[in-house]
Scaffold this motif. Structure first.
Motif, PDB file in Angstrom:
ATOM      1  N   HIS A 180       0.634  -1.216   0.079  1.00 59.07           N
ATOM      2  CA  HIS A 180      -0.036   0.123   0.130  1.00 59.07           C
ATOM      3  C   HIS A 180       0.993   1.298  -0.027  1.00 59.07           C
ATOM      4  O   HIS A 180       1.729   1.468   0.677  1.00 59.07           O
ATOM      5  CB  HIS A 180      -0.941   0.130   1.420  1.00 59.07           C
ATOM      6  CG  HIS A 180      -2.072   1.056   1.320  1.00 59.07           C
ATOM      7  ND1 HIS A 180      -1.832   2.216   1.521  1.00 59.07           N
ATOM      8  CD2 HIS A 180      -3.239   1.027   0.592  1.00 59.07           C
ATOM      9  CE1 HIS A 180      -2.852   2.936   1.264  1.00 59.07           C
ATOM     10  NE2 HIS A 180      -3.744   2.040   0.690  1.00 59.07           N
ATOM     11  N   THR A 195      -4.592  -4.092  -1.097  1.00 59.16           N
ATOM     12  CA  THR A 195      -5.672  -3.533  -1.224  1.00 59.16           C
ATOM     13  C   THR A 195      -6.058  -3.712  -2.717  1.00 59.16           C
ATOM     14  O   THR A 195      -7.363  -3.792  -3.216  1.00 59.16           O
ATOM     15  CB  THR A 195      -5.424  -2.112  -1.012  1.00 59.16           C
ATOM     16  OG1 THR A 195      -4.712  -1.821   0.063  1.00 59.16           O
ATOM     17  CG2 THR A 195      -6.431  -1.058  -1.329  1.00 59.16           C
ATOM     18  N   ALA A 219      -4.186  -3.881   7.267  1.00 56.80           N
ATOM     19  CA  ALA A 219      -5.205  -2.756   7.401  1.00 56.80           C
ATOM     20  C   ALA A 219      -6.557  -3.229   6.565  1.00 56.80           C
ATOM     21  O   ALA A 219      -7.735  -2.958   7.457  1.00 56.80           O
ATOM     22  CB  ALA A 219      -4.832  -1.287   6.651  1.00 56.80           C
TER      23      ALA A 219
HETATM   24  C1  LIG Z   1      -6.563   1.155   3.196  1.00 56.61           C
HETATM   25  C2  LIG Z   1      -4.801   0.698   3.691  1.00 56.61           C
HETATM   26  C3  LIG Z   1      -4.201   1.476   4.187  1.00 56.61           C
HETATM   27  C4  LIG Z   1      -4.347   3.023   4.534  1.00 56.61           C
HETATM   28  O1  LIG Z   1      -5.238   2.947   5.668  1.00 56.61           O
HETATM   29  P1  LIG Z   1      -6.164   4.065   5.733  1.00 56.61           P
HETATM   30  O2  LIG Z   1      -7.101   3.793   6.816  1.00 56.61           O
HETATM   31  O3  LIG Z   1      -6.965   4.621   4.410  1.00 56.61           O
HETATM   32  O4  LIG Z   1      -5.223   5.466   6.012  1.00 56.61           O
HETATM   33  C5  LIG Z   1      -2.853   0.694   4.266  1.00 56.61           C
HETATM   34  N1  LIG Z   1      -2.828  -0.657   3.932  1.00 56.61           N
HETATM   35  C6  LIG Z   1      -3.728  -1.164   3.384  1.00 56.61           C
HETATM   36  C7  LIG Z   1      -3.441  -2.669   3.066  1.00 56.61           C
HETATM   37  C8  LIG Z   1      -4.950  -0.745   3.200  1.00 56.61           C
HETATM   38  O5  LIG Z   1      -5.830  -1.203   2.536  1.00 56.61           O
END
Ligand SMILES: *Cc1c(COP(=O)(O)O)cnc(C)c1O
Length: 504
Positions: free
Chosen positions: A194, A251, A278
């Motif tokens: 990410h 993501t 995340a």
């Molecule tokens: C969404 C995401 C992030 C960033 O998180 P935010 O809450 O949007 O700041 C980091 N890593 C992954 C794998 C994500 O999907």
């Protein structure tokens, strides 16, 4: 003794600012239209568009001056409805299938309401021992989910970006990376890491580290043996391998890196092993999760975003370090005005000791309230539903003649349409023609707006993405998307069959 005129002035200011602290009847008068608005929004959600395109959305707000005199709430809510809550993406809609974060639990909104009304101070245990404990307990729950030992600790932040940044600050200080080492210090990422990781490194002053992109296998997972080879090579060159960031759910494609194999490499070479979960870490709550994420318990730090896969409204991400002292090394500071708030030796650190933030919302309540009121079971079920819907979409979209990426690890599916005449045995697909067709399909689906989808580019190929993450996305939603895709693909085939299209 002050003269009477000062007292008079004080009284006058008090009277003029009184409105800021409404009396019971005034509170009810404020609450009523707001609740009516919220209910109308939620009641209309099932039939409301997931996306309203056009770039002039919200422009009307610029005509509204912030003046000396106040305005009626009804008028302002009407403005909100038209200028803010209509144009663009509607992430609260179950039809939001484009990006990872969306949804928004109603009970979290009520938790926020209470947190804002009571305004407890969660950063410092002295100020609100209860709020700090409540947040520590949530972090402990997440640490247990990851399989961390009792030494673990962490904090609640605004989202995954700050959580990743905080984990990397802990990795830096936990491994003693100093400014003069930076140009020889190596970070191992993948092309699917990410972008908040690269951003975090830059913000931390680590942007000049050597960054290696570990190759991916055909299913977009980081190759652990390739990582081992790269680390050994870098060692021989006199560099300092430091950090590997694995994704527990990218993501882009939803792929889960082979955490256990990466943990082996990290252990052998004393790398800090960070898992960016995340998006995916809460799938540990599902039946397949623990096996799929095996090795997460061996990481040094992990990030989880309740505002993604626990369906909370935006504003909550968590970082947990296997040894919380690394976060303390990175973030513990004191000011002289805090001398009354001593931390007793051996006591739990304050949330602020583990975080770049000091004063911040009591964001634990928006997670604690739904977790405690509903229990974990419905969250588990909703996550299982997302996994199953992704598998269902992966099968069904191929039935419509689309090509799909690998079977989903989690709840993201990649796919694209290749016209009948260009499929195997037919004319070799011209990449730019296929890219154009898929861009058009995306535009068709989003113009209709009942569902919203997004795209990505994988190895130079324009690819459609299905990201199923909100608690309001159900089977009917996915069928609606499939119908929309079928209609657009049929239109593509019809147009290609027209004589005017010959040669395209
Ligand atoms: C969404 C995401 C992030 C960033 O998180 P935010 O809450 O949007 O700041 C980091 N890593 C992954 C794998 C994500 O999907």
């Amino acid at each position: 003794m002050s003269d009477g005129s000062l007292i008079e002035r004080i009284r006058a200011f008090e009277a003029a600012s009184r409105v800021l602290d409404p009396a019971p009847a005034e509170r009810a008068a404020l609450r009523e239209p707001v609740l009516r608005y919220a209910d109308a929004f939620l009641d209309a959600l099932a039939s409301a568009p997931a996306f309203v395109g056009g770039s002039d959305g919200g422009a009307g707000l610029l005509d509204e001056v912030i003046g000396e005199e106040g305005r009626g709430l009804d008028e302002l809510l009407a403005l909100l409805a038209e200028q803010v809550d209509r144009p663009g993406l509607n992430p609260a809609s179950g039809g939001h299938l484009g990006y990872i974060p969306g949804g928004g639990l109603y009970l979290s909104a009520l938790g926020d309401y209470l947190a804002d009304v009571t305004n407890r101070y969660p950063g410092v245990s002295y100020a609100s021992p209860g709020a700090a404990r409540l947040e520590h307990q949530l972090v402990r729950w997440m640490a247990d989910l990851a399989g961390y030992p009792a030494t673990a600790g962490g904090t609640l932040l605004s989202g995954g970006s700050l959580a990743n940044l905080s984990a990397m600050a802990a990795a830096r200080d936990g491994r003693g990376v100093r400014a003069r080492d930076i140009e020889r210090t190596v970070v191992y990422l993948s092309a699917q890491t990410h972008h908040s990781v690269a951003k975090g490194l830059r913000v931390l002053g680590l942007g000049e580290c050597v960054v290696r992109l570990v190759p991916l296998d055909p299913e977009w997972r980081m190759q652990a043996d390739a990582l081992a080879g790269m680390v050994e090579h870098d060692r021989r060159q006199g560099l300092r391998p430091w950090l590997v960031v694995a994704s527990a759910g990218t993501t882009d494609t939803g792929a889960v890196d082979p955490l256990d194999a990466l943990a082996d490499v990290a252990a052998e070479h004393e790398l800090w092993f960070h898992v960016d979960g995340a998006y995916g870490a809460f799938f540990l709550l599902t039946e397949r999760g623990p096996e799929l994420l095996r090795g997460i318990e061996r990481s040094d730090s992990v990030v989880m975003d309740p505002h993604k896969t626990l369906f909370l409204p935006y504003g909550l991400g968590a970082v947990v370090a296997r040894d919380r002292r690394a976060l303390e090394l990175a973030f513990r500071e004191l000011g002289p005005y805090m001398q009354d708030a001593v931390v007793e030796a051996g006591a739990e650190p304050w949330p602020a000791d583990l975080s770049p933030e000091l004063t911040r919302p009591f964001r634990g309540l928006r997670l604690w309230l739904p977790l405690m009121a509903y229990g974990v079971a419905p969250f588990r079920a909703a996550l299982e539903e997302k996994l199953a819907l992704a598998r269902y979409f992966h099968e069904e979209v191929q039935r419509l003649g689309f090509e799909a990426g690998p079977p989903p690890d989690l709840s993201v599916v990649t796919y694209r349409y290749v016209p009948q005449a260009m499929r195997s045995g037919g004319v070799a697909p011209a990449p730019e023609v296929v890219n154009r067709i898929n861009r058009r399909i995306l535009e068709d689906v989003n113009r209709d707006g009942r569902v919203f989808i997004s795209s990505t580019t994988l190895n130079g190929v324009f690819t459609l993405r299905f990201a199923c993450v909100t608690h309001r996305t159900h089977l009917e939603t996915v069928d609606r998307l499939l119908a929309s895709l079928a209609a657009s693909a049929a239109a593509v085939e019809r147009e290609r069959a027209l004589p005017a299209a010959a040669g395209r």
